[in-house]
Enzyme design. Structure first.
Site, PDB file in Angstrom:
ATOM      1  N   CYS A  57      -6.477  -1.103  -0.062  1.00  0.00           N
ATOM      2  CA  CYS A  57      -6.716  -0.843  -1.486  1.00  0.00           C
ATOM      3  C   CYS A  57      -5.684  -1.577  -2.335  1.00  0.00           C
ATOM      4  CB  CYS A  57      -6.653   0.659  -1.741  1.00  0.00           C
ATOM      5  SG  CYS A  57      -6.804   1.080  -3.484  1.00  0.00           S
ATOM      6  N   CYS A  59      -4.381   0.413  -5.322  1.00  0.00           N
ATOM      7  CA  CYS A  59      -3.413   1.465  -4.991  1.00  0.00           C
ATOM      8  C   CYS A  59      -2.050   0.869  -4.650  1.00  0.00           C
ATOM      9  CB  CYS A  59      -3.875   2.279  -3.780  1.00  0.00           C
ATOM     10  SG  CYS A  59      -5.624   2.659  -3.760  1.00  0.00           S
ATOM     11  N   ASP A  60      -2.025  -0.223  -3.905  1.00  0.00           N
ATOM     12  CA  ASP A  60      -0.764  -0.678  -3.294  1.00  0.00           C
ATOM     13  C   ASP A  60      -0.257  -2.025  -3.806  1.00  0.00           C
ATOM     14  OD1 ASP A  60      -0.828   1.593  -1.696  1.00  0.00           O
ATOM     15  OD2 ASP A  60      -2.085   0.615  -0.186  1.00  0.00           O
TER      16      ASP A  60
END
Ligand code: NAP
Length: 309
Positions: free
Chosen positions: A135, A138-139
């Site tokens: 992701c 997300c990261d």
């Protein structure tokens, strides 16, 4: 005391599930939506949604999903958190196991969506959260000024490669063929970026690192067969998704990839059980088509309930 029997039980709270919930609660059907984690599904990990009508200039995925939820609340959709483990068809009622408890409903709409596919190479699992991610939204921010790579050639890989250029100094786009599957507009943006370097006909063979995290990958050239090491700080994997229907494999007809088989009206192999969104076998997986499916499944559930009163 007799147990509540819902008119409609919706499994999954992404765009398809929330749309189905909007329609059935607006139609005054007693509806329960069960979501395992957080409402919004895969869109929650999407930065900018540019192709959902009504939002010129685009809208952030989480914001769009917040609007879906607010809209459902207007019609009083009941939502609960829980993991669905199974479904038993008892004819007029369906028994759905949620966190070990039985919930009864006269019809069920499955909108469990899909999850990222894994490469399945040595080291991948070991470095998840320590360099390997599924992701970018997300990261991505963990990789400021880093050299990273993303694997895949579809819309997700292209979008995420572009997103990652906000943080990383270099983004390799590793694809197993010599042309992308992504839509032309995304391809054009990828090729225009001076931070993205496509590595064609390339396959990740191994992920390597030490106790501080990922350090490199072994890449194989699929044309020459030669292998080489590529130093990296992060590896993002965007090679498609796997439908989340394995818990229903014993009761519903699935295709070889695990998608639920339905007709055009979202009916599954069990009367009164419908499937909508990415979990069902269909040609195009988009928010717009998930929303369309959710509406169709809801209307078909309503019709089914009227026919079986
Ligand atoms: P996808 O379209 O299925 O693409 C997966 C990519 O990964 C393909 O390029 C495929 O290569 C590659 N791949 C598959 N297995 C692999 C493996 N084991 N090793 C290396 N590469 C592998 O998946 P997606 O990009 O996640 O998109 C899923 C759906 O969501 C699509 O319908 C897409 O259009 C939609 N989507 C839309 C948007 C948007 O409209 N903005 C954004 C994201 C996703 P090959 O090309 O060789 O098969």
């Amino acid at each position: 005391m007799s147990q509540t029997v819902y008119d409609v039980l919706i499994i999954g709270g992404g765009p398809a599930g929330l749309t189905a919930g909007l329609y059935t609660s607006r139609a005054k059907l007693k509806t329960l939506l069960v979501e395992r984690m957080i409402l919004g599904g895969q869109v929650m990990t999407t930065t900018k949604v540019e192709n959902y009508p009504g939002f010129p200039g685009g809208i952030d995925g989480p914001e769009l999903m917040e609007r879906f939820q607010e809209h459902c609340q207007e019609f009083g959709l009941e939502v609960t958190t829980g993991e669905v483990q199974g479904l038993v068809d008892r004819g007029e009622t369906k028994a759905v196991t949620v966190d070990g408890e039985e919930v009864l409903a006269r019809s069920v709409i499955i909108t469990t969506g899909a999850e990222p596919a894994k490469l399945g190479v040595p080291g991948e699992q070991q470095f998840v959260g320590r360099g390997v991610s599924y992701c970018a939204t997300c990261d991505g921010a963990f990789f400021r000024n880093a050299t990273i790579a993303i694997v895949g050639g579809g819309d997700t890989a292209a979008e995420e490669a572009l997103f990652l250029t906000r943080f990383a100094s270099k983004v390799y786009l590793i694809h197993r063929r010599d042309q992308l599957r992504a839509t032309k507009i995304l391809q054009d943006r990828v090729f225009a970026s001076d931070k993205i370097e496509p590595l064609w006909n390339s396959q990740v063979e191994q992920v390597e690192g030490d106790n501080t995290g990922l350090k490199s990958i072994v890449l194989k050239d699929r044309v020459t067969g030669a292998t080489r090491s590529l130093e990296l700080e992060g590896l993002f994997v965007a090679i498609g998704v796997i439908p989340k229907a394995h818990f229903l494999a014993e009761v519903l007809d699935l295709d070889a990839d695990g998608h639920i088989l339905t007709d055009a009206e979202c009916r599954t192999s069990i009367p009164g059980v419908f499937a909508a969104g990415d979990v069902r076998k269909k040609m195009l997986k988009q928010i717009a088509t998930a929303v369309g499916d959710g509406a169709v499944a809801a209307i078909m559930a309503e019709k089914y309930l009227m026919d079986h009163e």
